[in-house]
Design an enzyme around this catalytic site. Structure first.
Site, PDB file in Angstrom:
ATOM      1  N   CYS A 314      31.315 -28.919 -33.180  1.00  0.00           N
ATOM      2  CA  CYS A 314      31.136 -29.330 -34.150  1.00  0.00           C
ATOM      3  C   CYS A 314      29.743 -29.847 -34.146  1.00  0.00           C
ATOM      4  O   CYS A 314      29.382 -30.412 -34.093  1.00  0.00           O
ATOM      5  CB  CYS A 314      31.880 -30.356 -33.515  1.00  0.00           C
ATOM      6  SG  CYS A 314      32.357 -31.466 -35.242  1.00  0.00           S
ATOM      7  N   CYS A 494      34.950 -29.028 -40.390  1.00  0.00           N
ATOM      8  CA  CYS A 494      34.122 -29.920 -39.723  1.00  0.00           C
ATOM      9  C   CYS A 494      34.212 -31.509 -40.791  1.00  0.00           C
ATOM     10  O   CYS A 494      33.425 -31.503 -41.472  1.00  0.00           O
ATOM     11  CB  CYS A 494      33.026 -29.001 -39.880  1.00  0.00           C
ATOM     12  SG  CYS A 494      31.803 -29.833 -38.919  1.00  0.00           S
TER      13      CYS A 494
END
Ligand code: FAD
Length: 566
Positions: A314, A494
């Site tokens: 991430c 994301c």
């Protein structure tokens, strides 16, 4: 692969690829005989490539190339010798399988009745009636191949999955929806399973810690055997993994999904100070609440947020922590007294340029100082000091000391040690898979997904969701002896939490290609929207627990690539 069983010892097939050798290994074959001379066709793998693949899988390999219609007695003897001396089951191939079948027929001539030989070949789809005179002429007994090898006494399973995190559990559930009778083992040492995407929200005071975890036993599909241990070693030649206690577990197909390693040690002094003295990280379940505690407590001073070199899981998470903190300080009226700095090892804010303008609006709104090409290398929590390696324009580096009141650290990340030191790893330590099929480049019966692979996608749970259908389709194909043709397009997502109530939803695939799930009138990913916030906080968590981990492949589908032409 189009396998035809000729005898308990021998199967034949048309031309195979190095990947097919892995699949053959998964099916229990122990040896390969190549009856096709090199360079008959342009797209034909070389004998050397096939031999290397067989050796990687611990299989015996022999070249007995023959020309159609010109098979000599010496070549028949060589084939007979191979059947007698190689450990079976054996897979022999040529362009179509006809030459291999002919060699078998001639090696059995006089030992088995001609009619039976011709009939057996016919049942496998090969017409050997023209060979009758030569078969009838043959005399003498031929050596028999012997019995089928039964393998060792090691426990062996259809599918062994290493890691019961996001990718491991989702893959097992999705596989069982395709084949309910599969014998699947998951090796996973942790008692608790984590929804890591929720940790940013814990650090921002939006979720509780408990909302991001469940006991592993509760997410483990019922039909799966859970081995509560860690894998210490891969032994792909033997189709086995070795557990920490030395036990070996055999497989036909291996799925490697062990995630990545957070390399806290690489930052000097960090381990001694994490969780106290103002040093925190949302990358740890136990520390995310401490982030929120620090954010609430800080009224003035300097807040540093670090981002290490890529790849990390991430990639937006270091910024998410920063924006949510700054948003809180803004709402409290304290932001004017707090200097917020983003210390980022990369030369830019985000890897995909389309999302940068929306993020820069928030950098401006919160008056954040961007310090690019600064990599956190050391921390002294007690002295409230951090050191960064700054890369200057001429490429040289210097060490920079900074004081802080709060430091949010994103640790450097790498492949787990037992992966890095295994035959599955590429030069950088990640599991070396084909970026589309997620099949290992050297071992055809091994697939990998999630954070541990070398594929250049965003390492996210969203990526895993898109990888699972491709991996599962390809595993089922491999179990049936077919080529892996299902593909993954590099999708990853994301959700950048830029303020409480708004998110910039970055969704992109390989090469930074934008792959939005929703039409722009509903959710424009390049702008901060409330809809994306609702998705992240209300929809995605239940989707994770009740859809993805249950093998329901909603709004996600594998691509298909054409089959390999021999
Ligand atoms: P993991 O889920 O980490 O699972 C790996 C498993 O393997 C673990 O259970 C581990 O115990 C096990 N394992 C390790 N070693 C061994 C061994 N030797 N033997 C057996 N098992 C082993 N993703 C998003 O999509 N959206 C987000 O907003 C998002 N935000 C994030 C924020 C943070 C702070 C973090 C940390 C992650 C975030 N992610 C997000 C990333 C996402 O959580 C991961 O990409 C995802 O969990 C990867 O799945 P995985 O199965 O590869 O790894």
């Amino acid at each position: 692969m189009d396998l035809k069983k000729i005898s308990p010892l021998l199967s034949v097939s048309p031309q195979i690829t190095p990947q097919d050798i892995g699949i053959a290994s998964a099916q229990g074959f122990k040896a390969i005989i190549n009856n096709r001379p090199d360079n008959e066709a342009n797209d034909q793998p070389t004998a050397a490539e096939l031999k290397a693949a067989a050796e990687r899988h611990g299989m015996e390999y022999r070249d007995i190339p023959v020309i159609p219609g010109k098979i000599t007695d010496e070549e028949v003897s060589a084939f007979k010798d191979a059947l007698a001396s190689m450990d079976g089951p054996i897979l022999a191939f040529c362009r179509t399988g006809n030459r291999s079948t002919t060699l078998w027929a001639l090696s059995e001539a006089g030992h088995i009745a001609t009619d039976s030989i011709v009939q057996t070949a016919e049942n496998a789809g090969y017409d050997l009636s023209a060979l009758r005179p030569r078969l009838d002429d043959a005399v003498g007994a031929a050596a028999s191949g012997g019995a089928v090898a039964t393998g060792s006494s090691t426990r062996s399973h259809d599918v062994v999955i290493v890691g019961g995190g996001t990718a491991g559990i989702a893959t097992a559930s999705s596989l069982l929806r395709r084949r309910a009778d599969l014998d699947i083992v998951i090796v996973e040492p942790q008692e608790n399973h984590f929804y890591q995407p929720g940790w940013t929200l814990v650090g921002g005071g939006i979720f509780t810690q408990q909302q991001t975890t469940r006991p592993t036993g509760r997410v483990m599909p019922k039909q799966v055997t859970w081995i509560r241990s860690a894998v210490a070693e891969f032994d792909p030649k033997a189709n086995q993994v070795v557990l920490e206690d030395g036990e070996r577990i055999g497989y036909r197909i291996l799925v490697a999904a062990p995630g990545l390693k957070l390399d806290w040690e690489r930052i000097e002094g960090l381990e001694d100070t994490l969780g106290k003295g103002g040093v925190t990280s949302n990358y740890r379940f136990d520390l995310a609440p401490y982030t929120w505690q620090l954010v609430q407590g800080l009224k003035s001073g300097t807040a540093l947020f670090s981002q290490p070199p890529m790849p990390i899981k991430c990639a937006g998470a270091p910024q998410k922590a920063m924006y949510l903190s700054a948003d809180h300080w803004l709402r409290q009226g304290t932001l004017k007294d707090i200097d917020v700095e983003f210390n980022c090892a990369a030369p830019g804010l985000f890897g995909v340029a389309d999302y940068v303008p929306a993020l820069m609006e928030y950098v401006g709104k919160y008056d954040i100082e961007l310090c690019f090409q600064e990599n956190l290398v050391a921390v002294d929590g007690a002295a409230k000091k951090a050191w960064f390696e700054r890369t200057k324009e001429d490429g040289s580096t210097e060490r920079v000391e900074k004081s802080f009141d709060m430091l949010h650290v994103t640790p450097p990340q790498c492949a787990p040690d037992f992966v890095r030191n295994s035959p599955l790893a590429n030069a950088d330590g990640w599991i070396d898979v084909d970026s589309e099929t997620l099949q290992h480049v050297s071992y055809g019966n091994i697939f990998a997904l999630g954070d541990a692979t070398n594929t250049p996608n965003a390492k996210t749970a969203a990526a895993v969701r898109a990888q699972v259908p491709a991996v599962c389709e390809n595993i089922v194909a491999a179990l049936d002896g077919h080529e892996a043709t299902a593909t993954y397009n590099g999708y990853g997502s994301c959700p950048l939490t830029v303020e409480r109530g708004k998110i910039v939803l970055a969704e992109f695939g390989y090469g930074g290609k934008l792959l939005p799930t929703f039409p722009t009138w509903l959710m424009e990913g390049r702008k901060a929207t409330w809809m994306a916030w609702v998705l992240k906080t209300r929809i995605l968590p239940p989707m994770y627990w009740y859809v993805m981990l249950k093998g329901r492949e909603w709004m996600v589908k594998a691509g298909v690539k054409p089959r390999h032409q021999n």
